[in-house]
Design a protein around this motif. Structure first.
Motif, short mmCIF file in Angstrom:
data_model
loop_
_atom_site.label_atom_id
_atom_site.label_comp_id
_atom_site.label_asym_id
_atom_site.label_seq_id
_atom_site.Cartn_x
_atom_site.Cartn_y
_atom_site.Cartn_z
N TYR A 238 0.81 -1.22 0.00
CA TYR A 238 0.00 0.00 0.00
C TYR A 238 0.85 1.27 0.00
O TYR A 238 0.57 2.24 0.70
CB TYR A 238 -0.96 0.01 1.20
CG TYR A 238 -1.91 -1.16 1.18
CD1 TYR A 238 -2.97 -1.20 0.28
CD2 TYR A 238 -1.73 -2.24 2.04
CE1 TYR A 238 -3.83 -2.29 0.24
CE2 TYR A 238 -2.59 -3.33 2.01
CZ TYR A 238 -3.64 -3.35 1.11
OH TYR A 238 -4.49 -4.43 1.07
N SER A 239 1.90 1.23 -0.79
CA SER A 239 2.72 2.43 -0.99
C SER A 239 2.67 2.91 -2.43
O SER A 239 3.03 4.05 -2.72
CB SER A 239 4.19 2.16 -0.60
OG SER A 239 4.78 1.20 -1.47
N THR A 240 2.23 2.05 -3.32
CA THR A 240 2.16 2.37 -4.74
C THR A 240 0.75 2.10 -5.26
O THR A 240 0.23 1.00 -5.09
CB THR A 240 3.18 1.53 -5.54
OG1 THR A 240 4.47 1.70 -4.97
CG2 THR A 240 3.20 1.96 -7.00
N PHE A 241 0.15 3.12 -5.88
CA PHE A 241 -1.23 3.02 -6.31
C PHE A 241 -1.39 3.46 -7.76
O PHE A 241 -0.57 4.20 -8.30
CB PHE A 241 -2.13 3.91 -5.43
CG PHE A 241 -2.17 3.50 -3.98
CD1 PHE A 241 -3.13 2.62 -3.52
CD2 PHE A 241 -1.23 3.99 -3.09
CE1 PHE A 241 -3.16 2.24 -2.19
CE2 PHE A 241 -1.26 3.63 -1.74
CZ PHE A 241 -2.23 2.74 -1.30
N SER A 242 -2.48 2.98 -8.36
CA SER A 242 -2.84 3.38 -9.72
C SER A 242 -4.28 3.86 -9.73
O SER A 242 -5.14 3.26 -9.08
CB SER A 242 -2.69 2.21 -10.69
OG SER A 242 -1.37 1.73 -10.73
N ILE A 243 -4.52 4.96 -10.43
CA ILE A 243 -5.88 5.44 -10.61
C ILE A 243 -6.43 4.81 -11.88
O ILE A 243 -5.82 4.90 -12.94
CB ILE A 243 -5.91 6.98 -10.70
CG1 ILE A 243 -5.45 7.58 -9.37
CG2 ILE A 243 -7.30 7.48 -11.06
CD1 ILE A 243 -5.40 9.08 -9.35
N GLN A 244 -7.57 4.17 -11.73
CA GLN A 244 -8.13 3.40 -12.83
C GLN A 244 -9.62 3.64 -12.94
O GLN A 244 -10.34 3.42 -11.97
CB GLN A 244 -7.85 1.92 -12.60
CG GLN A 244 -8.28 0.98 -13.67
CD GLN A 244 -7.34 0.94 -14.85
OE1 GLN A 244 -6.83 1.97 -15.26
NE2 GLN A 244 -7.12 -0.23 -15.40
N PRO A 245 -10.12 4.16 -14.05
CA PRO A 245 -9.40 4.52 -15.28
C PRO A 245 -8.48 5.72 -15.07
O PRO A 245 -8.74 6.55 -14.20
CB PRO A 245 -10.52 4.86 -16.27
CG PRO A 245 -11.74 4.21 -15.70
CD PRO A 245 -11.58 4.28 -14.23
N PRO A 246 -7.42 5.82 -15.86
CA PRO A 246 -6.44 6.90 -15.69
C PRO A 246 -7.04 8.28 -15.91
O PRO A 246 -8.00 8.45 -16.66
CB PRO A 246 -5.37 6.58 -16.75
CG PRO A 246 -5.55 5.13 -17.05
CD PRO A 246 -7.01 4.87 -16.92
N LEU A 247 -6.46 9.27 -15.25
CA LEU A 247 -6.87 10.66 -15.41
C LEU A 247 -5.99 11.40 -16.41
O LEU A 247 -6.29 12.54 -16.78
CB LEU A 247 -6.79 11.39 -14.06
CG LEU A 247 -7.60 10.78 -12.92
CD1 LEU A 247 -7.40 11.59 -11.64
CD2 LEU A 247 -9.07 10.69 -13.28
N ILE A 248 -4.91 10.75 -16.84
CA ILE A 248 -3.97 11.36 -17.78
C ILE A 248 -3.63 10.32 -18.84
O ILE A 248 -3.35 9.16 -18.51
CB ILE A 248 -2.68 11.82 -17.06
CG1 ILE A 248 -3.03 12.83 -15.95
CG2 ILE A 248 -1.69 12.42 -18.04
CD1 ILE A 248 -1.85 13.18 -15.06
N ILE A 249 -3.66 10.73 -20.11
CA ILE A 249 -3.32 9.82 -21.20
C ILE A 249 -2.35 10.50 -22.15
O ILE A 249 -2.14 11.72 -22.08
CB ILE A 249 -4.58 9.38 -21.98
CG1 ILE A 249 -5.23 10.59 -22.68
CG2 ILE A 249 -5.58 8.68 -21.07
CD1 ILE A 249 -6.34 10.23 -23.64
#
Length: 461
Positions: free
Chosen positions: A384-395
């Protein structure tokens, strides 16, 4: 009036067995009530809009809340907007010029003035401030110098690892996630059974400042003299010298562009730490951003643990949605996020990453976006130190030639729900409609969940 007659009659008639009660308290109460009715009839109830305009939050930040106000008191969303403005954390209703980060860095080649102007236009649309960090042209001489050193360190690494595994050096290699070139241990590790034999200290070389080629390179960079480094062989062929026979996908093989990208991303991490930033958003110069990125990010940020290190706001070729969400529907513990076109770092995360980016055993030996997923693969980062926002906010925009690959780059293409670039084009009158979106890449064996979601949402709109 019936109540008044009853009141007067009760006050004028008394029972012989009970004491006389004065009528004036009742009349006073009645008068106050009539006065209030008269006042209300001349002053209708305050609308939600009027209440909002008188609220301290609005008075102190009216310029930021103006977008929340309806155009007329009859707006059916007035009460909802009032609640949004009066119950949301300040970060959600007060715009921040760097979206709540200490800084927003944009990695860009100095001579790509076209891309810098596009990023400035994007920044102005979002009302944010960006700081450009100079990338290095892949044709720079010191890039080949780095490639020579990578060839030397690879040979040494393969020899040491083969000895620990009781195998041949030719068996070491591959350029996928979890590659031998990024393994933190000498013995063979797997996602369920990590290795345990650590690497020995990298051999010291007295001709290098700090003892090894990476510390020497960093020292010269700090002095502004790194561009003086040249390969010993002017005709040094990077692609041929660093070709990995164990890697079947040609696109993964090293070349000058991949090495210069590692260099550029490591410059941003170094700059962030030198600037003393508590957090930073790192962007490449060819991105598109979700229009509501600030509001969405402000909600997600509150859910992050205090010791978070990295959050991937933009990523590709990944299936992060397969990881259960963490305290927010868009936030997932990272699994294998690729691409670095939009990612956030805390100070803690930057220090952890810098230690790996500057490790002479593997520095520059793969594409830089393999580092993070490989660290996750080998369990080198705390849970729980590395996360991903899904769906991405930047492409990635994919609307121009790539500096690394032929054409506009890889086949991957993301789709935003509300594109800032699309808004800009519509405002300028140059939007071409659906042909602007282009073909969305579908992975062999299925559709990437995030891409499918974005594509379906875009079509529904």
């Amino acid at each position: 009036m019936l109540f008044l007659r009853q009141l007067l009659s009760s006050s004028s008639s008394t029972s012989p067995s009970s004491p006389t009660r004065p009528a004036w308290p009742y009349l006073a109460a009645l008068g106050a009530g009539l006065f209030l009715l008269l006042l209300i009839s001349h002053h209708p109830p305050t609308t939600a809009l009027q209440t909002l305009r008188n609220h301290p939050a609005y008075l102190s930040a009216s310029s930021h809340l103006s977008s929340l106000l309806p155009s007329s008191p009859e707006d059916p969303l007035a009460y909802r907007k009032y609640l949004e403005a009066t119950t949301s954390p300040t970060a959600q209703i007060t715009h921040h010029p760097t979206l709540g980060f200490s800084k927003i860095y944009v990695l860009s080649l100095p001579n790509r003035t076209d891309r810098r102007e596009e990023m400035n236009k994007l920044a102005r649309a979002l009302g944010v401030e960006v700081t450009f960090v100079d990338a290095a042209d892949k044709g720079e001489g010191f890039i080949k110098w780095i490639a020579e050193r990578v060839g030397e360190s690879r040979q040494l690494r393969a020899s040491v690892m083969a000895k620990a595994r009781h195998t041949s050096p030719s068996s070491i290699g591959g350029l996928a996630i979890g590659t031998d070139w990024l393994s933190p241990t000498l013995d063979l590790g797997t996602p369920t059974s990590p290795g345990h034999i650590p690497f020995p200290p990298f051999p010291s070389n007295s001709s290098y400042t700090g003892g090894n080629w990476v510390t020497h390179l960093e020292a010269l960079h700090s002095e502004g003299r790194h561009t003086t480094l040249k390969p010993s062989d002017p005709a040094f062929n990077v692609t041929k010298a660093l070709h990995d026979p164990r890697e079947r996908k040609e696109v993964r093989q090293l070349h000058e562009g991949i090495i210069s990208t590692w260099w550029g991303q490591s410059r941003v991490v170094k700059q962030m730490l030198e600037d003393g930033c508590e957090s930073a958003l790192v962007l490449e110069d060819d991105v598109d951003v979700e229009w509501e990125v600030e509001r969405i990010w402000s909600r997600i940020r509150r859910r992050l643990p205090k010791d978070w290190g990295v959050v991937m706001l933009g990523h590709c070729w990944s299936h992060e949605i397969l990881s259960p969400w963490y305290l927010h529907p868009l936030l997932h513990p990272s699994v294998s996020p690729m691409c670095l076109h939009g990612w956030a770092l805390s100070t803690l995360g930057a220090r952890r990453l810098q230690a790996h980016l500057q490790n002479p055993w593997h520095a520059f030996s793969t594409a830089v976006d393999l580092v993070l997923p490989s660290l996750l693969y080998h369990h080198e980062l705390p849970p729980y130190s590395t996360f991903s926002i899904q769906p991405p906010l930047i492409i990635q925009r994919k609307d121009g030639p790539s500096d690394l690959q032929k054409g506009s780059g890889s086949k991957w293409r993301g789709v935003l729900g509300d594109s800032t670039v699309e808004r800009l084009k519509r405002d300028e009158g140059v939007w071409k409609g659906e042909e602007e979106v282009g073909e969305v890449w579908h992975e062999e064996g299925g559709v990437d969940p995030a891409t499918a979601f974005r594509e379906e949402r875009h079509c529904a709109d």
